[in-house]
Write an enzyme that holds these catalytic residues in place. Structure first.
Site, PDB file in Angstrom:
ATOM      1  CE  LYS A 115     -11.476   3.127   4.528  1.00  0.00           C
ATOM      2  NZ  LYS A 115     -11.996   2.435   3.609  1.00  0.00           N
ATOM      3  N   GLY A 154      -2.374   3.002  -0.868  1.00  0.00           N
ATOM      4  CA  GLY A 154      -3.317   3.582  -1.743  1.00  0.00           C
ATOM      5  C   GLY A 154      -2.792   4.716  -2.678  1.00  0.00           C
ATOM      6  CB  THR A 192       0.996   9.353  -4.747  1.00  0.00           C
ATOM      7  OG1 THR A 192       1.773   8.136  -5.151  1.00  0.00           O
ATOM      8  CG2 THR A 192       1.833  10.673  -4.535  1.00  0.00           C
ATOM      9  CD  GLU A 193      -5.926  13.090  -5.324  1.00  0.00           C
ATOM     10  OE1 GLU A 193      -5.995  12.498  -6.512  1.00  0.00           O
ATOM     11  OE2 GLU A 193      -7.041  13.903  -5.258  1.00  0.00           O
ATOM     12  N   GLY A 239      -2.329   9.637  -0.078  1.00  0.00           N
ATOM     13  CA  GLY A 239      -0.916   9.418   0.864  1.00  0.00           C
ATOM     14  C   GLY A 239      -0.539  10.639   1.393  1.00  0.00           C
ATOM     15  CD  GLU A 274       4.615   0.133   0.623  1.00  0.00           C
ATOM     16  OE1 GLU A 274       4.803   0.234  -0.352  1.00  0.00           O
ATOM     17  OE2 GLU A 274       5.512  -0.355   1.708  1.00  0.00           O
ATOM     18  CB  CYS A 327       0.902  -0.272  -6.656  1.00  0.00           C
ATOM     19  SG  CYS A 327       1.428  -1.772  -5.895  1.00  0.00           S
ATOM     20  CD  GLU A 368      -0.911   4.441  -9.800  1.00  0.00           C
ATOM     21  OE1 GLU A 368      -1.552   5.344  -8.909  1.00  0.00           O
ATOM     22  OE2 GLU A 368      -0.338   3.679  -9.186  1.00  0.00           O
TER      23      GLU A 368
HETATM   24  P1  NDP Z   1      -7.299   5.704  -2.861  1.00  0.00           P
HETATM   25  O1  NDP Z   1      -6.105   6.293  -2.235  1.00  0.00           O
HETATM   26  O2  NDP Z   1      -8.237   6.424  -3.269  1.00  0.00           O
HETATM   27  O3  NDP Z   1      -7.946   4.643  -1.525  1.00  0.00           O
HETATM   28  C1  NDP Z   1      -7.073   3.851  -0.844  1.00  0.00           C
HETATM   29  C2  NDP Z   1      -7.803   3.397   0.571  1.00  0.00           C
HETATM   30  O4  NDP Z   1      -7.687   4.757   1.175  1.00  0.00           O
HETATM   31  C3  NDP Z   1      -9.218   3.067   0.218  1.00  0.00           C
HETATM   32  O5  NDP Z   1      -9.527   2.221   1.373  1.00  0.00           O
HETATM   33  C4  NDP Z   1     -10.040   4.393   0.658  1.00  0.00           C
HETATM   34  O6  NDP Z   1     -11.466   4.099   1.015  1.00  0.00           O
HETATM   35  C5  NDP Z   1      -9.118   5.170   1.554  1.00  0.00           C
HETATM   36  N1  NDP Z   1      -9.106   6.616   1.390  1.00  0.00           N
HETATM   37  C6  NDP Z   1      -9.486   7.496   0.524  1.00  0.00           C
HETATM   38  N2  NDP Z   1      -9.633   8.520   0.848  1.00  0.00           N
HETATM   39  C7  NDP Z   1      -9.012   8.669   1.971  1.00  0.00           C
HETATM   40  C8  NDP Z   1      -8.685   9.536   3.211  1.00  0.00           C
HETATM   41  N3  NDP Z   1      -8.942  11.058   2.820  1.00  0.00           N
HETATM   42  N4  NDP Z   1      -8.195   9.597   4.238  1.00  0.00           N
HETATM   43  C9  NDP Z   1      -7.980   8.159   4.711  1.00  0.00           C
HETATM   44  N5  NDP Z   1      -8.412   6.913   3.852  1.00  0.00           N
HETATM   45  C10 NDP Z   1      -8.923   7.155   2.903  1.00  0.00           C
HETATM   46  O7  NDP Z   1      -6.826   4.428  -3.795  1.00  0.00           O
HETATM   47  P2  NDP Z   1      -7.517   3.400  -4.641  1.00  0.00           P
HETATM   48  O8  NDP Z   1      -8.615   2.618  -3.775  1.00  0.00           O
HETATM   49  O9  NDP Z   1      -7.958   3.871  -5.777  1.00  0.00           O
HETATM   50  O10 NDP Z   1      -6.215   2.431  -4.939  1.00  0.00           O
HETATM   51  C11 NDP Z   1      -5.549   2.557  -6.256  1.00  0.00           C
HETATM   52  C12 NDP Z   1      -4.255   3.119  -5.558  1.00  0.00           C
HETATM   53  O11 NDP Z   1      -3.776   2.401  -4.627  1.00  0.00           O
HETATM   54  C13 NDP Z   1      -3.183   3.297  -6.739  1.00  0.00           C
HETATM   55  O12 NDP Z   1      -2.736   4.590  -6.844  1.00  0.00           O
HETATM   56  C14 NDP Z   1      -2.117   2.412  -6.369  1.00  0.00           C
HETATM   57  O13 NDP Z   1      -0.916   2.498  -7.097  1.00  0.00           O
HETATM   58  C15 NDP Z   1      -2.069   2.321  -4.978  1.00  0.00           C
HETATM   59  N6  NDP Z   1      -1.557   1.100  -4.467  1.00  0.00           N
HETATM   60  C16 NDP Z   1      -0.342   1.006  -4.008  1.00  0.00           C
HETATM   61  C17 NDP Z   1       0.381  -0.164  -3.485  1.00  0.00           C
HETATM   62  C18 NDP Z   1       1.783  -0.073  -3.001  1.00  0.00           C
HETATM   63  O14 NDP Z   1       2.036  -1.100  -2.425  1.00  0.00           O
HETATM   64  N7  NDP Z   1       2.485   0.759  -3.179  1.00  0.00           N
HETATM   65  C19 NDP Z   1      -0.586  -1.508  -3.747  1.00  0.00           C
HETATM   66  C20 NDP Z   1      -1.786  -1.056  -4.391  1.00  0.00           C
HETATM   67  C21 NDP Z   1      -1.929  -0.118  -4.675  1.00  0.00           C
HETATM   68  P3  NDP Z   1     -12.651   4.044   0.257  1.00  0.00           P
HETATM   69  O15 NDP Z   1     -12.121   3.167  -1.012  1.00  0.00           O
HETATM   70  O16 NDP Z   1     -13.448   3.200   1.232  1.00  0.00           O
HETATM   71  O17 NDP Z   1     -13.108   5.146  -0.178  1.00  0.00           O
END
Ligand code: NDP
Length: 515
Positions: free
Chosen positions: A187, A241, A243-244, A246, A263, A297, A398
């Protein structure tokens, strides 16, 4: 490459389940917006729970009954290299799509992001050639035996990625899972799903994978994503995505003890040592911060500068930042594109207000650029705060936007302590002419990747991931490959005579009176 399966002007992309494109239940769909212009780029299916059930069932069946988990590793390697060729043939289209979908400058997608994704695919092809057999030393206690580890694929993997760096991220999720014989339900983020969809289309058109091995579901994270990760038929979750989210995913995984790799976020330091070559260090630290408008990130969002060079560094940083061009991502002279959404810009602007309230000094930026093209999207000036306190919110939370916190230090030990004083531990960089000293500092930083005289270091041969609340597990490299396998220790007995072996009579003391 066919990116537009529809007859209409607006491309429509369905779900990809069991080797076929299909609509979501009830025809549910959402629009994907180009951040730089506000234009609709595509309409994309929005998967319901029933759609996720179908995708997981397809992946389950492909794993339990299909050929993929038993396909020889060298054949899987060949297929990954074939997929890499398809990416290469479509680099220009993929780069433009990624730039339009994610607001990333075309210069970055053309010369780094897509070629890096291609390189990653080849590297995982190379790693896939490793046999799943790992020999162990002969063992002679308690019995002579031949032992080895057999690396099994996990099964059905649920993979979720964010909107930033979407194309590379898609590859570093799919490639290791495929290399090791897993099946996948993938996804992408609803904000930038198009390069992931394009890659799945290339894979589909190639006919290289059995049906059901890769399934794509699009839709909102809180619904589609959350249902997917909690699905009882999913064996492993790989999430990138915030940390919250995660934390939430770990909790969802707990009842079934699902395996997770996470990650997550970062607040990475760049440390300028007193002897840093300022021509490189200033530019490098700014690149570490402002690449992808700070929406990475591992972005170097906290810059620690020794007091002996502090004033000069700040002066140079401000002068250099003034030269950075914010603008249309499709213009090859653009350095910084828009943020992904107005919502994201609101968040970043809130942090700029917090920085001011906390007493940091705004050295440059802090506002929206002025001009006609900037009215069309969520553009923001690259922003630098100086005199930042490392314990302030500006330095600890962040932001995920172009906001740099510059922090002064007097002793190197103090810089290391402050660099480590965060809940995150994803990446860092150290800038110095003295490489031995820089390596000693790097070894004391609690982070998964530390660059010396370099910041964004994504090497597909090397493990990537975070300490502390930046994540669990590693992606890329051999470590990333092994995250998609479960080891089984196989012990082959070589001792025909059971005397003296670990056996019932060796465990039980002789019974009195028995012969
Ligand atoms: P989010 O955590 O909001 O979303 C990440 C993904 O998770 C999206 O596909 C989102 O879907 C999905 N998602 C959101 N809520 C849920 C849930 N409750 N259950 C399952 N999936 C969910 O992050 P962002 O998209 O805002 O991305 C930014 C974040 O990603 C930053 O914190 C960044 O640091 C982190 N990141 C970490 C990396 C690493 O390798 N450590 C690399 C790149 C980014 P949808 O968007 O469709 O709602």
């Amino acid at each position: 490459m066919t990116l537009d399966p529809s007859e209409n002007d607006l491309p429509y992309h369905g779900l990809y389940i069991n080797g076929a494109w299909c609509d979501a239940e009830g025809g549910r769909a959402f629009d994907v917006i180009e951040p730089a212009t506000g234009a609709k780029l595509a309409r994309v299916a929005s998967a319901s729970k029933a759609d996720v059930d179908r995708a997981v069932a397809a992946a389950r069946d492909a794993f339990d009954n299909g050929p993929w988990p038993h396909t020889p590793h060298y054949e899987r390697a060949r297929i990954l290299h074939e997929l890499a060729k398809l990416i290469e043939e479509n680099t220009a289209e993929l780069a433009e799509l990624e730039s339009r979908d994610g607001g990333v400058p075309l210069r970055a997608t053309t010369f780094n992001d897509i070629p890096l994704g291609l390189h990653m695919m080849h590297v995982f092809g190379e790693l896939a050639r490793r046999s799943p057999y790992e020999p162990l030393p002969w063992n002679d206690f308690p019995t002579l035996s031949w032992n080895f580890v057999w690396r099994n694929p996990f099964g059905v993997c649920a993979q979720i990625i964010p909107w930033n760096y979407a194309f590379c991220m898609t590859i570093w999720k799919l490639a290791p899972a495929l290399a090791t014989g897993n099946t996948v339900v993938f996804k992408p983020s609803s904000l930038a799903p198009l390069s992931s969809i394009a890659l799945v289309k290339l894979i589909d058109e190639s006919g290289l994978l059995p049906k059901g091995v890769i399934n794509l579901v699009t839709g909102p994270g809180a619904e589609t994503g959350e249902y997917l990760v909690g699905h009882p038929q999913v064996d492993k979750i790989a999430f990138t995505g915030s940390t919250e989210v995660g934390r939430k995913i770990m909790a969802i995984a707990a009842p079934h003890i699902k395996k997770v790799t996470l990650e997550l976020g970062g607040k990475s330091p760049s440390i300028l040592l007193p002897d840093a070559d300022l021509d490189k260090a200033v530019d490098g630290a700014l690149f570490g911060m402002f690449y992808h408008a700070g929406q990475l990130c591992e972005a170097g969002t906290r810059c620690f500068v020794h007091s002996s060079i502090y004033d000069e560094v700040v002066e140079r940083m401000v002068a250099r930042t003034r030269q950075l061009r914010v603008g249309d991502p499709l213009d090859l002279s653009t350095d910084i594109g828009p943020l992904i959404s107005y919502r994201q810009r609101d968040t970043v602007e809130r942090y700029i207000a917090i920085g001011r309230e906390e007493g940091a000094r705004l050295a440059i930026g802090g506002g929206r650029p002025v001009g006609e093209i900037y009215e069309r999207g969520p553009f923001l000036e690259p922003t630098i705060f100086t005199n930042v306190d490392n314990r302030s919110r500006l330095a600890q939370e962040e932001i995920f936007g172009p906001v740099l916190a510059v922090i002064r230090y007097d002793e190197i030990g103090e810089a290391i302590a402050m660099a480590n004083d965060t809940m995150y531990g994803l990446a860092a960089s150290v800038w110095s002419r003295d490489l031995q000293q820089a390596i000693e500092v790097a070894k004391r930083i609690r982070a998964g990747t530390v660059g010396i005289n370099e910041h964004h270091v994504l090497n597909p041969y090397a493990p990537f991931g975070g300490f502390k609340e930046s994540g669990i597990g590693r992606e890329m490299g051999v470590a990333g490959l092994l995250e998609y396998t479960e080891p089984t220790h196989i012990h082959v007995d070589f001792q025909q005579n059971r005397a003296g072996k670990l056996w019932w009579d060796a465990l039980l003391p002789p019974i009195e009176g028995d012969e």
